[in-house]
Design a protein around this motif. Sequence first.
Motif, PDB file in Angstrom:
ATOM      1  N   ARG A  36      29.964   0.026  19.143  1.00  0.00           N
ATOM      2  CA  ARG A  36      29.669   0.899  20.279  1.00  0.00           C
ATOM      3  C   ARG A  36      30.101   2.338  19.996  1.00  0.00           C
ATOM      4  N   LEU A  37      31.254   2.510  19.381  1.00  0.00           N
ATOM      5  CA  LEU A  37      31.715   3.860  19.069  1.00  0.00           C
ATOM      6  C   LEU A  37      30.764   4.561  18.106  1.00  0.00           C
ATOM      7  N   VAL A  38      30.325   3.861  17.073  1.00  0.00           N
ATOM      8  CA  VAL A  38      29.382   4.462  16.130  1.00  0.00           C
ATOM      9  C   VAL A  38      28.086   4.840  16.840  1.00  0.00           C
ATOM     10  N   SER A  39      27.586   3.953  17.691  1.00  0.00           N
ATOM     11  CA  SER A  39      26.379   4.243  18.457  1.00  0.00           C
ATOM     12  C   SER A  39      26.585   5.473  19.344  1.00  0.00           C
ATOM     13  N   ALA A  40      27.747   5.559  19.982  1.00  0.00           N
ATOM     14  CA  ALA A  40      28.037   6.702  20.847  1.00  0.00           C
ATOM     15  C   ALA A  40      27.988   8.013  20.069  1.00  0.00           C
ATOM     16  N   TYR A  41      28.725   8.084  18.970  1.00  0.00           N
ATOM     17  CA  TYR A  41      28.780   9.332  18.217  1.00  0.00           C
ATOM     18  C   TYR A  41      27.424   9.708  17.626  1.00  0.00           C
ATOM     19  N   ARG A  42      26.642   8.727  17.239  1.00  0.00           N
ATOM     20  CA  ARG A  42      25.306   9.010  16.710  1.00  0.00           C
ATOM     21  C   ARG A  42      24.393   9.605  17.774  1.00  0.00           C
ATOM     22  N   HIS A  43      24.747   9.429  19.034  1.00  0.00           N
ATOM     23  CA  HIS A  43      23.927   9.965  20.123  1.00  0.00           C
ATOM     24  C   HIS A  43      24.611  11.117  20.870  1.00  0.00           C
ATOM     25  N   GLY A  44      25.706  11.650  20.307  1.00  0.00           N
ATOM     26  CA  GLY A  44      26.347  12.824  20.912  1.00  0.00           C
ATOM     27  C   GLY A  44      27.249  12.505  22.078  1.00  0.00           C
ATOM     28  N   ILE A  45      27.847  11.312  22.074  1.00  0.00           N
ATOM     29  CA  ILE A  45      28.655  10.830  23.189  1.00  0.00           C
ATOM     30  C   ILE A  45      30.046  10.464  22.678  1.00  0.00           C
TER      31      ILE A  45
END
Length: 228
Positions: A36-45
Amino acid sequence: MQLHVLADNYWFPDIEQALDDPDGLLAMGGDLSCQRLVSAYRHGIFPWYNDSQPLLWWSPKIRAVISPEHVHISRSMKKWMAKCPYRITLNSQFERIIAQCAIRPHDGTWITKQMQQAYIELHHQGFAHSVEVWDDDKLVGGLYGVSVGQLFCGESMFHRATNASKLAFIQFSHHFAQHGGQLIDAQMPTTHLQSLGVVDCPRRQFKHYLRQYRDQAVDVNCWESQEL
């Protein structure tokens, strides 16, 4: 606009759906798993909350960013660096760095124990990195953040000696640029960061940078444990 509640998958809403008040609040819930963290950072979150709150996810209207080769070094800082005895390392003491960043005796901290453990696991997976500043064997400053291709998302920094966090940022910026890094995201603008050349970036422009850099690799040895 409404606050999104995250499900068990790793989906996030588009960052343009973030609230205006409070600025950038996008979603709540979910977990701090590496996926989830990787997904967040990849989307600017990024996550930002304290122990009394649910897990909150943010993407502010204005981001603080800098191209690493454009870091500003003042004349006085250059003179100080020329005489500075400090040693700077990369990825040698991640757990100590995040623990030191969490110490905020007057303001409290958003770097909770849960947050620390999540980013330590992210470090073990090769996504989170630290910079350490040493005075002999004493840790006097540093920073940590998350790599997303040729983008580095800075999370926090600390100093226990004058200019130690600035030195960490400057030396890391040089290293990152030399290894193909294109942009450093400092999340929210502060006077401290602006003195180093960090500038405001609208969210839509930041989305463009993400698409441009998140799937581009830096040099293979960029994140090896080393002296800078």
